[in-house]
Motif scaffolding. Structure first.
Motif, short mmCIF file in Angstrom:
data_model
loop_
_atom_site.label_atom_id
_atom_site.label_comp_id
_atom_site.label_asym_id
_atom_site.label_seq_id
_atom_site.Cartn_x
_atom_site.Cartn_y
_atom_site.Cartn_z
N TYR A 1 30.82 -11.51 -16.27
CA TYR A 1 32.14 -11.55 -16.88
C TYR A 1 32.94 -10.33 -16.44
O TYR A 1 32.39 -9.30 -16.11
CB TYR A 1 32.02 -11.52 -18.40
CG TYR A 1 31.22 -12.65 -18.96
CD1 TYR A 1 31.16 -13.86 -18.30
CD2 TYR A 1 30.52 -12.50 -20.14
CE1 TYR A 1 30.41 -14.90 -18.81
CE2 TYR A 1 29.77 -13.53 -20.66
CZ TYR A 1 29.71 -14.73 -19.99
OH TYR A 1 28.98 -15.74 -20.50
N ALA B 1 36.94 -16.92 -8.62
CA ALA B 1 38.14 -17.06 -9.44
C ALA B 1 39.36 -17.43 -8.60
O ALA B 1 40.27 -18.13 -9.09
CB ALA B 1 38.41 -15.74 -10.18
N HIS C 1 34.28 -16.18 -12.24
CA HIS C 1 34.90 -15.01 -12.87
C HIS C 1 35.25 -13.85 -11.95
O HIS C 1 35.78 -12.86 -12.41
CB HIS C 1 34.01 -14.50 -14.01
CG HIS C 1 33.89 -15.45 -15.16
ND1 HIS C 1 34.54 -15.26 -16.35
CD2 HIS C 1 33.22 -16.62 -15.28
CE1 HIS C 1 34.25 -16.26 -17.17
NE2 HIS C 1 33.45 -17.10 -16.55
N ASP D 1 35.05 -17.07 -21.41
CA ASP D 1 33.81 -16.29 -21.56
C ASP D 1 32.93 -16.91 -22.65
O ASP D 1 31.71 -16.97 -22.52
CB ASP D 1 34.12 -14.84 -21.98
CG ASP D 1 34.46 -13.97 -20.79
OD1 ASP D 1 34.17 -14.37 -19.64
OD2 ASP D 1 35.04 -12.89 -21.01
N MET E 1 40.99 -16.70 -15.62
CA MET E 1 40.61 -16.36 -14.23
C MET E 1 41.63 -15.48 -13.54
O MET E 1 41.26 -14.59 -12.77
CB MET E 1 40.40 -17.64 -13.42
CG MET E 1 39.15 -18.40 -13.81
SD MET E 1 38.74 -19.72 -12.67
CE MET E 1 40.18 -20.76 -12.78
N ASP F 1 40.81 -12.16 -14.70
CA ASP F 1 39.55 -11.68 -14.12
C ASP F 1 39.70 -11.19 -12.68
O ASP F 1 39.11 -10.18 -12.31
CB ASP F 1 38.52 -12.82 -14.13
CG ASP F 1 37.59 -12.71 -15.32
OD1 ASP F 1 37.76 -11.77 -16.12
OD2 ASP F 1 36.71 -13.57 -15.46
#
Lengths: 255, 269
Positions: free
Chosen positions: B21, B96, B78, B63, B130, B133
């Protein structure tokens, strides 16, 4: 030496019990309910409430030391037993209606208690059905859903779960952000949630919301992740109801 | 034998999908919150219509479902890996960047109208997460280059890994701030935002890939955090806050583009 140890252990036990007793909504939950209610007070009511509290409602939602439950019959009707949150709410409403004959400090304490207890009454973990009176102390586990080494199961009581878990997920949120989400989601229902209802109606409504959950709740149960996410909707709805109902009640008392 | 093991490990790192994550919850909430401020009324209306809550509310949802049946394939969406020329390594779409671009393409030009509501809702929740991320410094990986291998530092004597440090960097560099406090750094002009959002997700990733190399020199390997030069701290804060804004502006840009042809009056009939 020995008496010191005993004193130390006693202090630890008392501290642990105090924490346990105080666990209703997390302080964030209380702030959200109070903040939402504050936003929907009539201007003159808001002025009077702020004057009495000496601040906005959000800052006066602190936790009392005694825990009150909403005790319901198996069918979901209020039991109105001694120490019930509903009885306490009705008592404080009476005090506030009679505030002109009382000392300001007495009215202030009643208002603070009301702000807190209306929120508590809408916490799923604070509802007790006659046939499942001990459910609030059930141990439940929240697995993270991972497998192998990454797998975790977080242990808590049923009451702790409903008090903190969903709010905790929104780390970094200010109270205003929580309130905004509740408004986005439920504003269209605000009138129906609050208008013309008494605290006893709220109790019956909480019974309807919670009965299926309590039928499902078991000691030592797991709450799967997707179910946990879906249950957040109920936490949000009960927070919204508490906020709008508190506002409607204060608008009525201070009108 | 050692060479063989090293080659195997390098190959594993290169082809392993981006599983961990990224930003912690507060950083995702910041991206969602700032993005919301830059939505057109049409995009805001449609996001609210489908999500029923704010973008912020669903910023960490991806998540939470990463380990759930039916969503477990998204665990590898991620982060992003680059080669030495900052080109995104495709990894069969397990990153991602590819997934954000794919969902944008699928939803734009009225494409969302062909999808069931449940797919639109999931796609929006994926995009919100995303796009955040891919702007997290620790989720830009350089598996081919030993100089950019993650490492650890010390914080108050305790070992903290590169990844964890950057995941939590939004809170660390802006202590005591709630997500809405970040509105005060949202000061870029329309023209600057347009420049930040120019191109597609791959172009944004390439820029990130180039820029995020700097964090490896600022966060000094195996060093106590408080002993690092003040200028490093200031520069890292600058980078983190800029990445949060970049993520937010670009997320808003994608959502505005997806819903650009919407007429609110059509939905209010």
């Amino acid at each position: 030496m020995r008496s010191n140890s005993i004193r130390y252990i006693t202090l630890l036990v008392v501290a642990a019990m105090a924490t346990f007793e105080a666990a209703a909504w997390s302080s964030k939950g209380h702030q959200v309910v109070a903040g939402l209610a504050d936003k929907y007070l009539l201007p003159n009511v808001q002025r009077e409430v702020h004057d009495l509290l000496g601040s906005a409602m959000e800052n006066s939602a602190e936790l009392p030391h005694t825990i009150y439950y909403l005790n319901l019959t198996t069918e979901g009707q209020p039991q109105l037993v001694e120490g019930d949150v509903l009885i306490e709410i009705e008592r404080h409403i009476g005090t506030l209606r009679n505030r002109n004959n009382l000392a300001e400090s007495e009215a202030r304490e009643a208002l603070k208690a009301l702000i807190h207890l209306v929120a508590d009454m809408h916490c799923v973990g604070h509802v007790r059905f006659a046939d499942k009176a001990c459910a609030s102390d059930y141990t439940i586990y929240l697995p993270n859903g991972a497998t192998g080494k990454a797998a975790r199961r977080f242990k808590m009581t049923w009451r702790e779960y409903w008090s903190t878990e969903h709010l905790k997920a929104h780390y970094g949120y200010s109270t205003a952000m929580h309130i905004r989400d509740l408004e986005l989601r439920f504003k269209g229902e605000a009138y129906d949630m609050a208008h013309g209802l008494t605290p006893r109606d709220w109790a019956v409504d909480m019974g309807c919301e919670c009965r299926p959950l309590y039928a499902w709740a078991k000691d030592e149960m797991d709450i799967p992740r997707l179910q946990h996410l879906a249950l957040e909707e109920l936490t949000n709805r009960t927070l919204a109801k508490a906020g709008w109902r508190l506002a409607a009640m204060l608008n009525n008392i201070f009108k | 034998m050692r060479k063989l093991i090293a080659t195997f490990l390098a190959a594993t790192a290169l082809f392993a999908p981006c599983r961990l994550y990224a930003w912690s919850a507060d950083a995702h909430h910041i991206v969602g919150h700032i993005a919301e401020k830059h939505l057109t009324p049409e995009a805001q209306y449609m996001c609210q219509k489908y999500l029923r809550y704010s973008l912020t509310y669903y910023a960490v949802w991806m998540d939470h479902v990463a380990n759930c049946k039916g969503y477990d394939h998204t665990r590898v969406w991620h982060g992003v890996r680059f080669n030495s020329k900052n080109k995104v390594l495709h990894l069969d779409g397990n990153n991602a960047v590819y997934q954000s671009q794919r969902l944008w393409n699928e939803m734009r030009n009225g494409g969302y109208k062909e999808l069931p509501d449940s797919a639109i809702i999931d796609n929006l929740r994926f995009l919100i997460h995303m796009v955040g991320d891919m702007h997290c410094p620790s989720h830009n990986y350089y598996p081919e280059e030993p100089d950019f291998k993650p490492y650890s530092i010390r914080r108050n004597g305790k070992k903290v890994y590169f990844h964890k440090f950057w995941d939590r960097s939004a809170g660390f560099f802006n202590k005591g701030w709630y997500c809405d406090d970040f509105e005060q750094i949202d000061t870029y002009s329309e023209k600057e935002i347009k420049r930040i959002c120019k191109g597609d997700v791959y172009r944004w990733a390439q820029i990130n890939g180039k820029d995020m190399r700097e964090v490896h020199s600022l966060l000094i390997k195996h060093t106590e955090l408080r002993d690092m030069p003040k200028e490093n701290h200031e520069r890292m804060r600058e980078i983190v806050n800029f990445q949060l804004l970049r993520g937010a502006y670009r997320l808003a840009h994608i959502l505005n583009d997806i819903f650009k042809d919407v007429k609110i009056s059509d939905y209010e009939k």
